[in-house]
Design a protein around this motif. Structure first.
Motif, PDB file in Angstrom:
ATOM      1  N   LYS A  98      -0.399  10.726   7.442  1.00  0.00           N
ATOM      2  CA  LYS A  98       0.056  11.343   6.192  1.00  0.00           C
ATOM      3  C   LYS A  98      -0.030  10.358   5.033  1.00  0.00           C
ATOM      4  CE  LYS A  98       3.208  14.548   8.514  1.00  0.00           C
ATOM      5  NZ  LYS A  98       4.627  14.842   8.823  1.00  0.00           N
ATOM      6  N   THR A  99       0.275   9.087   5.298  1.00  0.00           N
ATOM      7  CA  THR A  99       0.163   8.075   4.236  1.00  0.00           C
ATOM      8  C   THR A  99      -1.289   7.863   3.825  1.00  0.00           C
ATOM      9  OG1 THR A  99      -0.054   6.135   5.701  1.00  0.00           O
ATOM     10  CG2 THR A  99       2.199   6.868   5.148  1.00  0.00           C
ATOM     11  N   GLN A 100      -2.228   8.257   4.698  1.00  0.00           N
ATOM     12  CA  GLN A 100      -3.656   8.122   4.395  1.00  0.00           C
ATOM     13  C   GLN A 100      -4.226   9.357   3.705  1.00  0.00           C
ATOM     14  OE1 GLN A 100      -5.199   5.061   5.019  1.00  0.00           O
ATOM     15  NE2 GLN A 100      -3.031   4.624   5.402  1.00  0.00           N
ATOM     16  N   GLY A 101      -3.347  10.317   3.400  1.00  0.00           N
ATOM     17  CA  GLY A 101      -3.776  11.485   2.637  1.00  0.00           C
ATOM     18  C   GLY A 101      -4.112  12.714   3.452  1.00  0.00           C
ATOM     19  N   TYR A 102      -3.895  12.667   4.774  1.00  0.00           N
ATOM     20  CA  TYR A 102      -4.146  13.842   5.592  1.00  0.00           C
ATOM     21  C   TYR A 102      -2.945  14.789   5.525  1.00  0.00           C
ATOM     22  CZ  TYR A 102      -8.220  11.615   7.768  1.00  0.00           C
ATOM     23  OH  TYR A 102      -9.446  11.033   7.989  1.00  0.00           O
ATOM     24  N   SER A 103      -3.223  16.071   5.468  1.00  0.00           N
ATOM     25  CA  SER A 103      -2.159  17.078   5.415  1.00  0.00           C
ATOM     26  C   SER A 103      -1.696  17.427   6.828  1.00  0.00           C
ATOM     27  CB  SER A 103      -2.663  18.346   4.730  1.00  0.00           C
ATOM     28  OG  SER A 103      -3.659  18.977   5.530  1.00  0.00           O
ATOM     29  N   GLU A 104      -0.547  18.084   6.917  1.00  0.00           N
ATOM     30  CA  GLU A 104      -0.042  18.561   8.209  1.00  0.00           C
ATOM     31  C   GLU A 104      -1.076  19.464   8.881  1.00  0.00           C
ATOM     32  OE1 GLU A 104       2.712  18.131   9.946  1.00  0.00           O
ATOM     33  OE2 GLU A 104       4.276  17.354   8.627  1.00  0.00           O
ATOM     34  N   PRO A 122      -5.180   3.164  12.761  1.00  0.00           N
ATOM     35  CA  PRO A 122      -4.400   2.092  12.122  1.00  0.00           C
ATOM     36  C   PRO A 122      -5.009   0.712  12.376  1.00  0.00           C
ATOM     37  CG  PRO A 122      -2.968   3.612  13.298  1.00  0.00           C
ATOM     38  CD  PRO A 122      -4.369   3.966  13.685  1.00  0.00           C
ATOM     39  N   PHE A 123      -5.155  -0.052  11.306  1.00  0.00           N
ATOM     40  CA  PHE A 123      -5.654  -1.434  11.383  1.00  0.00           C
ATOM     41  C   PHE A 123      -7.053  -1.520  12.004  1.00  0.00           C
ATOM     42  CE2 PHE A 123      -1.021  -1.709  11.326  1.00  0.00           C
ATOM     43  CZ  PHE A 123      -0.815  -2.595  10.267  1.00  0.00           C
ATOM     44  N   TYR A 124      -7.868  -0.491  11.770  1.00  0.00           N
ATOM     45  CA  TYR A 124      -9.202  -0.488  12.372  1.00  0.00           C
ATOM     46  C   TYR A 124     -10.020  -1.706  11.950  1.00  0.00           C
ATOM     47  CZ  TYR A 124     -13.938   0.787  13.626  1.00  0.00           C
ATOM     48  OH  TYR A 124     -15.199   0.760  14.156  1.00  0.00           O
ATOM     49  N   LYS A 125     -10.039  -2.001  10.669  1.00  0.00           N
ATOM     50  CA  LYS A 125     -10.858  -3.123  10.195  1.00  0.00           C
ATOM     51  C   LYS A 125     -10.340  -4.457  10.707  1.00  0.00           C
ATOM     52  CE  LYS A 125     -12.944  -0.990   6.139  1.00  0.00           C
ATOM     53  NZ  LYS A 125     -13.094  -1.005   4.664  1.00  0.00           N
ATOM     54  N   GLN A 126      -9.015  -4.573  10.815  1.00  0.00           N
ATOM     55  CA  GLN A 126      -8.451  -5.813  11.350  1.00  0.00           C
ATOM     56  C   GLN A 126      -8.826  -5.995  12.819  1.00  0.00           C
ATOM     57  OE1 GLN A 126      -6.928  -3.662   9.397  1.00  0.00           O
ATOM     58  NE2 GLN A 126      -5.574  -4.688   7.928  1.00  0.00           N
ATOM     59  N   ASP A 130       4.718  10.677  16.700  1.00  0.00           N
ATOM     60  CA  ASP A 130       5.348  10.874  15.383  1.00  0.00           C
ATOM     61  C   ASP A 130       5.003   9.740  14.429  1.00  0.00           C
ATOM     62  OD1 ASP A 130       6.473  13.191  16.319  1.00  0.00           O
ATOM     63  OD2 ASP A 130       8.475  12.347  16.628  1.00  0.00           O
ATOM     64  N   GLU A 131       5.026   8.522  14.949  1.00  0.00           N
ATOM     65  CA  GLU A 131       4.705   7.350  14.107  1.00  0.00           C
ATOM     66  C   GLU A 131       3.255   7.410  13.648  1.00  0.00           C
ATOM     67  OE1 GLU A 131       6.045   4.219  11.997  1.00  0.00           O
ATOM     68  OE2 GLU A 131       7.282   5.252  13.505  1.00  0.00           O
ATOM     69  N   TYR A 132       2.379   7.796  14.560  1.00  0.00           N
ATOM     70  CA  TYR A 132       0.957   7.893  14.213  1.00  0.00           C
ATOM     71  C   TYR A 132       0.714   8.979  13.171  1.00  0.00           C
ATOM     72  CZ  TYR A 132      -4.048   8.775  14.748  1.00  0.00           C
ATOM     73  OH  TYR A 132      -5.377   8.963  14.502  1.00  0.00           O
ATOM     74  N   TYR A 133       1.352  10.127  13.320  1.00  0.00           N
ATOM     75  CA  TYR A 133       1.173  11.196  12.343  1.00  0.00           C
ATOM     76  C   TYR A 133       1.741  10.800  10.979  1.00  0.00           C
ATOM     77  CZ  TYR A 133      -0.372  14.310  16.077  1.00  0.00           C
ATOM     78  OH  TYR A 133      -1.081  14.887  17.113  1.00  0.00           O
ATOM     79  N   SER A 134       2.806  10.036  10.976  1.00  0.00           N
ATOM     80  CA  SER A 134       3.342   9.523   9.704  1.00  0.00           C
ATOM     81  C   SER A 134       2.320   8.615   9.031  1.00  0.00           C
ATOM     82  CB  SER A 134       4.643   8.749   9.947  1.00  0.00           C
ATOM     83  OG  SER A 134       5.667   9.610  10.369  1.00  0.00           O
ATOM     84  N   PHE A 135       1.652   7.802   9.846  1.00  0.00           N
ATOM     85  CA  PHE A 135       0.588   6.940   9.304  1.00  0.00           C
ATOM     86  C   PHE A 135      -0.515   7.782   8.677  1.00  0.00           C
ATOM     87  CE2 PHE A 135      -3.722   5.389  10.074  1.00  0.00           C
ATOM     88  CZ  PHE A 135      -3.731   4.227   9.312  1.00  0.00           C
TER      89      PHE A 135
END
Length: 235
Positions: free
Chosen positions: A179-185, A33-37, A172-177
């Motif tokens: 999923k929004t990036q297109g990774y499957s369970e 999350p926010f790697y480029k920032q 849980d919050e990280y896994y939700s992130f």
């Protein structure tokens, strides 16, 4: 290339091999999350400590993105050194540096075997977490010893919480992130299994104590998202 490394059943622990290197930039953008920032902040802070001829090291440089971006943004002529023990990563780093016209000395070596000299800035982006705890403290002391007075160590790390309930929420919050990036369970679970006992994160306080124990006079968290953080330590 798009990261599809873990869309199949894993057969080994995570390693920075050719398959990972081929998709690593996409993996970072979609997995951290926010790697480029955080990278942009790292470079901005680093520029405040640099001057012509400064030695800058990136430990675990992967595809050398941080050093390339630093060179593009800095007004100084810098001696840039990227160190990684993955030849596949360094091959891509070399091609990227050449494409951007950036001169970087790239070393395929174990960090402990490299003589770091008169450093003004040392970067370590999500690298310490892959080093066994006993050796981790030794490496941070080596970084401290390599820095000039007033030099800085800028590093990013994945974190754990001392509170088990909060730590579960972090995950849980990280896994939700992800999923929004297109990774499957399935991809998420496969990568987690591959990283088991390979990536060993510290708490935020443990990271700061490690820095202080090495001799740094100050360590600050300059960015944090749930279980990911960017630190700056001043010698």
């Amino acid at each position: 290339m798009i990261d599809k490394v873990f869309n199949k059943t894993i057969s080994k622990q995570f390693e920075f091999d050719e398959e990972v290197a081929s998709v690593f930039d996409d993996m970072l953008d979609r997995s951290v999350p926010f790697y480029k920032q955080m990278q942009k902040l790292s470079i901005s802070f680093a520029n405040n400590f640099l001057e012509d001829g400064s030695n800058v090291y990136d430990l675990g440089c992967s595809t050398a993105s941080t050093l390339i971006e630093l060179s593009k943004s800095s007004k100084y002529n810098l001696n840039l050194v990227g160190i990684d023990n993955s030849n596949a990563m360094l091959e891509r780093a070399s091609k990227k540096a050449k494409a951007f016209g950036v001169e970087i000395k790239l070393l395929n070596a174990d960090i402990f075997d490299v003589d770091l000299k008169d450093a003004k800035v040392v970067f370590s982006n999500y690298t310490l977490q892959f080093i066994r705890p006993l050796n981790r403290e030794k490496l941070v002391k080596k970084i401290y010893d390599s820095l000039e007075d007033g030099g800085v160590f800028i590093f990013s790390e994945k974190l754990v919480s001392k509170n088990s309930f909060l730590n579960k929420q972090f995950i849980d919050e990280y896994y939700s992130f992800k999923k929004t990036q297109g990774y499957s369970e399935f991809e998420i679970s496969q990568k987690r299994e591959a990283l088991e006992n390979v990536l060993i994160p510290y708490t935020e306080d443990e990271n700061k104590k490690m820095i202080e124990d090495a001799g740094f006079k100050h360590c600050e968290t300059v960015f944090k998202w749930v279980n990911f953080a960017l630190f700056i330590a001043i010698k």
